[in-house]
Scaffold this motif. Structure first.
Motif, PDB file in Angstrom:
ATOM      1  N   VAL A  68       0.530   1.275 -10.026  1.00  0.00           N
ATOM      2  CA  VAL A  68      -0.149   1.563  -8.919  1.00  0.00           C
ATOM      3  C   VAL A  68      -0.424   3.021  -8.557  1.00  0.00           C
ATOM      4  O   VAL A  68      -1.612   3.564  -8.242  1.00  0.00           O
ATOM      5  CB  VAL A  68       0.483   1.042  -7.607  1.00  0.00           C
ATOM      6  N   SER A 213      -1.900  -0.758   1.548  1.00  0.00           N
ATOM      7  CA  SER A 213      -1.724  -1.974   1.903  1.00  0.00           C
ATOM      8  C   SER A 213      -0.441  -2.813   1.104  1.00  0.00           C
ATOM      9  O   SER A 213       0.432  -1.916   0.630  1.00  0.00           O
ATOM     10  CB  SER A 213      -2.995  -2.998   1.788  1.00  0.00           C
ATOM     11  N   ASP A 215       0.761  -5.717  -1.466  1.00  0.00           N
ATOM     12  CA  ASP A 215       0.265  -7.048  -2.451  1.00  0.00           C
ATOM     13  C   ASP A 215       1.190  -8.279  -2.214  1.00  0.00           C
ATOM     14  O   ASP A 215       1.800  -8.401  -1.140  1.00  0.00           O
ATOM     15  CB  ASP A 215       0.380  -6.606  -4.124  1.00  0.00           C
ATOM     16  N   ASP A 216       0.886  -9.301  -3.024  1.00  0.00           N
ATOM     17  CA  ASP A 216       1.421 -10.556  -2.721  1.00  0.00           C
ATOM     18  C   ASP A 216       3.120 -10.529  -2.820  1.00  0.00           C
ATOM     19  O   ASP A 216       3.529 -11.462  -2.461  1.00  0.00           O
ATOM     20  CB  ASP A 216       0.801 -11.581  -3.707  1.00  0.00           C
ATOM     21  N   GLN A 217       3.441  -9.596  -3.338  1.00  0.00           N
ATOM     22  CA  GLN A 217       5.120  -9.304  -3.725  1.00  0.00           C
ATOM     23  C   GLN A 217       5.417  -8.308  -2.498  1.00  0.00           C
ATOM     24  O   GLN A 217       6.807  -7.837  -2.680  1.00  0.00           O
ATOM     25  CB  GLN A 217       5.425  -8.716  -5.073  1.00  0.00           C
ATOM     26  N   ASP A 218       4.730  -7.869  -1.695  1.00  0.00           N
ATOM     27  CA  ASP A 218       5.020  -7.101  -0.414  1.00  0.00           C
ATOM     28  C   ASP A 218       5.407  -5.616  -1.074  1.00  0.00           C
ATOM     29  O   ASP A 218       6.276  -4.975  -0.430  1.00  0.00           O
ATOM     30  CB  ASP A 218       6.169  -7.527   0.418  1.00  0.00           C
ATOM     31  N   ASP A 219       4.654  -5.189  -2.249  1.00  0.00           N
ATOM     32  CA  ASP A 219       5.030  -3.747  -2.842  1.00  0.00           C
ATOM     33  C   ASP A 219       3.833  -2.963  -2.502  1.00  0.00           C
ATOM     34  O   ASP A 219       2.581  -3.798  -2.344  1.00  0.00           O
ATOM     35  CB  ASP A 219       5.183  -3.773  -4.418  1.00  0.00           C
ATOM     36  N   PHE A 221       0.511  -0.751  -2.283  1.00  0.00           N
ATOM     37  CA  PHE A 221      -0.415  -0.468  -3.296  1.00  0.00           C
ATOM     38  C   PHE A 221      -1.607   0.373  -2.420  1.00  0.00           C
ATOM     39  O   PHE A 221      -1.685   0.210  -1.373  1.00  0.00           O
ATOM     40  CB  PHE A 221      -1.306  -1.731  -3.917  1.00  0.00           C
ATOM     41  N   LYS A 223      -5.940   1.209  -2.410  1.00  0.00           N
ATOM     42  CA  LYS A 223      -7.259   0.904  -2.738  1.00  0.00           C
ATOM     43  C   LYS A 223      -8.135   1.812  -2.543  1.00  0.00           C
ATOM     44  O   LYS A 223      -8.344   2.553  -1.217  1.00  0.00           O
ATOM     45  CB  LYS A 223      -7.719  -0.476  -2.143  1.00  0.00           C
TER      46      LYS A 223
END
Length: 329
Positions: A68, A213, A215-219, A221, A223
């Protein structure tokens, strides 16, 4: 704010605090399609996200995955040679964006409210001083009357200017409609001051949108979006509209799947909205019970008025909200 969060003594209190009432009223106003039964969960994740952003800022090592960070720094290197406005919002781990930028050698000027500069400025400069081979750091007071002049001066000196578009301080919209731009945001409109877009247009200053924001693993990232640049064949009026609609569309894109990443739910009511041009009453009105210490209140949405009530009324209203939620489900 922190006192109110710490003052909650059990799980029920967390969903009836003053901040929760503000959050719920704002979320309902802008996104009525979200099921109210999920509000408490979203709010708790929002509180967690706020503390996480603060911890990230204090961390000595960047709390971002290597891939990221590589993608973000790649974009930053591409814009390094062309100073402009780096526009972002209070989403995710927004606090360390400027840090990543000056670590890549960019000179960075961050526009902040006077209150935040007083609270965080000393730490930010101390953190910056410890680093070697980094770009310069400058903080610009968003509440100062010469804020735009300071921003222009920073750009002329080779700085990239980081701006939080959803800040509830700074150059607020004026009564003169010529200075303001109306922007659609979910189910409502916001009113913003045109200064940023006008300066960009007249001085040919690029705008680089970057949002954080989870990601799906709450890490964390980030944009990065395409640059917004003025076009000599485009009228100022059209460019201004394009700038703000594009930026707030980016915010919607980030917030819609994960409402908890945006701190703005706690203060979007302080950002001017479109005024009703007639006296027709709103069709939808909600009442939210909230408690502050040993005092009990009823917040009325979307008018954002608050009335103190007795404990028995508070308990009855809370029970009624619970029952109507069950019936809805």
């Amino acid at each position: 704010m922190d006192f109110l969060e710490r003052s909650t003594t059990n799980e029920d209190d967390a969903s009836t605090s003053w901040l929760y009432a503000l959050f719920a009223a704002n979320l309902y106003r802008f996104c009525p399609q979200i099921d109210t039964s999920s509000y408490a969960d979203i709010y708790r994740r929002l509180v967690t996200s706020r503390y996480r952003a603060s911890d990230d800022q204090l961390s000595e090592a960047l709390p971002i995955k290597r891939e990221v960070l590589a993608e973000l720094t790649s974009y930053i290197r591409q814009i390094k040679g062309r100073p402009g406005f780096v526009t972002t919002f209070h989403t995710g781990s927004y606090r360390i964006l400027s840090r990543v930028m000056y670590m890549q050698g960019l000179n960075v000027a961050v526009v902040m409210s006077r209150e935040i500069i007083a609270e965080q400025g000393e730490h930010l400069f101390a953190q910056h001083t410890k680093m070697k081979d980094v770009g310069k750091l400058q903080l610009i007071d968003a509440d100062a009357g010469n804020c735009l002049i300071k921003m222009l001066g920073a750009l002329q000196n080779g700085y990239h200017v980081v701006i939080y578009m959803d800040g509830n301080h700074g150059a607020a919209p004026t009564k003169d409609e010529l200075d303001n731009e109306e922007v659609p945001f979910f189910n409502c409109n916001l009113v913003v001051r045109k200064g940023l877009a006008v300066l960009s247009y007249k001085r040919n200053i690029p705008i680089f949108p970057i949002l954080s924001s989870l990601d799906d693993q709450d890490d964390t990232f980030y944009k990065s979006y395409p640059v917004i640049s003025p076009n000599t064949e485009e009228a100022l009026k059209h460019y201004t509209s394009r700038v703000f609609r594009t930026l707030y569309n980016h915010l919607q894109e980030v917030v819609y799947p994960k409402p908890e990443v945006w701190e703005g739910w706690l203060y979007v009511h302080t950002m001017p909205g479109k005024r009703e041009r007639n006296k027709v009453k709103r069709r939808y009105q909600s009442y939210w019970p909230c408690r502050v210490g040993t005092r009990y209140y009823m917040m009325i949405s979307p008018r954002y008025t608050c009335q103190e009530i007795g404990k028995l009324s508070f308990l009855c209203m809370r029970k009624w909200k619970h029952l109507t939620r069950q019936m809805k489900n």
